[in-house]
Design a protein around this motif. Structure first.
Motif, mmCIF file in Angstrom:
data_model
loop_
_atom_site.group_PDB
_atom_site.id
_atom_site.type_symbol
_atom_site.label_atom_id
_atom_site.label_comp_id
_atom_site.label_asym_id
_atom_site.label_seq_id
_atom_site.Cartn_x
_atom_site.Cartn_y
_atom_site.Cartn_z
ATOM 1 N N ARG A 52 0.835 -1.211 0.000
ATOM 2 C CA ARG A 52 0.000 0.000 0.000
ATOM 3 C C ARG A 52 0.863 1.250 0.000
ATOM 4 O O ARG A 52 0.602 2.211 -0.736
ATOM 5 C CB ARG A 52 -0.940 -0.021 1.218
ATOM 6 N N LEU A 53 1.913 1.259 0.827
ATOM 7 C CA LEU A 53 2.807 2.421 0.878
ATOM 8 C C LEU A 53 3.526 2.625 -0.459
ATOM 9 O O LEU A 53 3.767 3.768 -0.866
ATOM 10 C CB LEU A 53 3.812 2.261 2.022
ATOM 11 N N ARG A 54 3.850 1.536 -1.140
ATOM 12 C CA ARG A 54 4.452 1.647 -2.480
ATOM 13 C C ARG A 54 3.460 2.256 -3.465
ATOM 14 O O ARG A 54 3.823 3.130 -4.247
ATOM 15 C CB ARG A 54 4.913 0.283 -2.980
ATOM 16 N N VAL A 59 7.047 4.635 -0.210
ATOM 17 C CA VAL A 59 8.244 3.782 -0.138
ATOM 18 C C VAL A 59 8.491 3.183 -1.510
ATOM 19 O O VAL A 59 7.593 3.135 -2.367
ATOM 20 C CB VAL A 59 8.148 2.652 0.922
ATOM 21 N N GLU A 60 9.721 2.707 -1.717
ATOM 22 C CA GLU A 60 10.071 2.026 -2.954
ATOM 23 C C GLU A 60 11.104 0.953 -2.652
ATOM 24 O O GLU A 60 11.736 0.972 -1.588
ATOM 25 C CB GLU A 60 10.595 3.017 -3.989
ATOM 26 N N VAL A 61 11.259 0.038 -3.594
ATOM 27 C CA VAL A 61 12.270 -1.003 -3.438
ATOM 28 C C VAL A 61 13.629 -0.360 -3.657
ATOM 29 O O VAL A 61 13.845 0.357 -4.636
ATOM 30 C CB VAL A 61 12.040 -2.162 -4.423
ATOM 31 N N ASP A 62 14.531 -0.600 -2.720
ATOM 32 C CA ASP A 62 15.889 -0.074 -2.808
ATOM 33 C C ASP A 62 16.781 -1.035 -3.581
ATOM 34 O O ASP A 62 17.492 -0.642 -4.492
ATOM 35 C CB ASP A 62 16.440 0.151 -1.395
ATOM 36 N N ARG A 63 16.729 -2.310 -3.190
ATOM 37 C CA ARG A 63 17.547 -3.326 -3.849
ATOM 38 C C ARG A 63 17.062 -4.705 -3.418
ATOM 39 O O ARG A 63 16.279 -4.830 -2.474
ATOM 40 C CB ARG A 63 19.021 -3.159 -3.515
ATOM 41 N N GLU A 64 17.544 -5.722 -4.109
ATOM 42 C CA GLU A 64 17.246 -7.098 -3.760
ATOM 43 C C GLU A 64 18.548 -7.880 -3.729
ATOM 44 O O GLU A 64 19.481 -7.566 -4.473
ATOM 45 C CB GLU A 64 16.296 -7.723 -4.780
ATOM 46 N N GLU A 65 18.611 -8.879 -2.846
ATOM 47 C CA GLU A 65 19.766 -9.762 -2.790
ATOM 48 C C GLU A 65 19.293 -11.147 -2.394
ATOM 49 O O GLU A 65 18.227 -11.306 -1.809
ATOM 50 C CB GLU A 65 20.829 -9.240 -1.813
#
Length: 115
Positions: A52-54, A59-65
């Motif tokens: 919901r915040l996205r 908020v947004e995705v910063d990175r994935e690992e």
């Protein structure tokens, strides 16, 4: 335009992300810590709130690992999210200040036995 007051879990998630990007488990742990244990987010609740915040652009995705064969996604607060958090924190502070002032004034009347 009036903005609806933010729900406490969303406020706490944004508060956590205001310091630095975090992954889901770290967000849940920090929300519990900063709320003094009052708010304990479950994974389903956290990820629904993050979605919901996205959608709201807060908020947004910063990175994935990948850690131990599992995808770990980090989230960060956006500039819009930081502005919204600041507005909400100020609203809450003003409300708390008003309540404390009224309690101080009313408390003197109640202690003195007059109404």
């Amino acid at each position: 335009m009036s903005v609806r007051p933010m729900q406490e879990p969303s406020f706490l998630i944004l508060t956590v992300l205001a310091a630095e990007a975090q992954h889901g488990y770290a967000i849940m742990t920090e929300v519990t810590d900063i709320s003094g244990g009052r708010v304990k987010l479950r994974p389903g609740t956290l990820y629904a709130a993050l979605d919901r915040l996205r959608e709201e652009g807060l908020v947004e995705v910063d990175r994935e690992e990948v850690v131990d064969t599992r995808l770990r996604r980090y989230y960060r607060i956006t500039a819009t999210g930081a502005e919204r958090l600041a507005v909400e924190a100020d609203r809450m502070r003003r409300n708390a200040d008003s309540a404390l002032q009224r309690l101080a004034t009313g408390g003197r009347r109640l202690a003195g036995g007059t109404s």
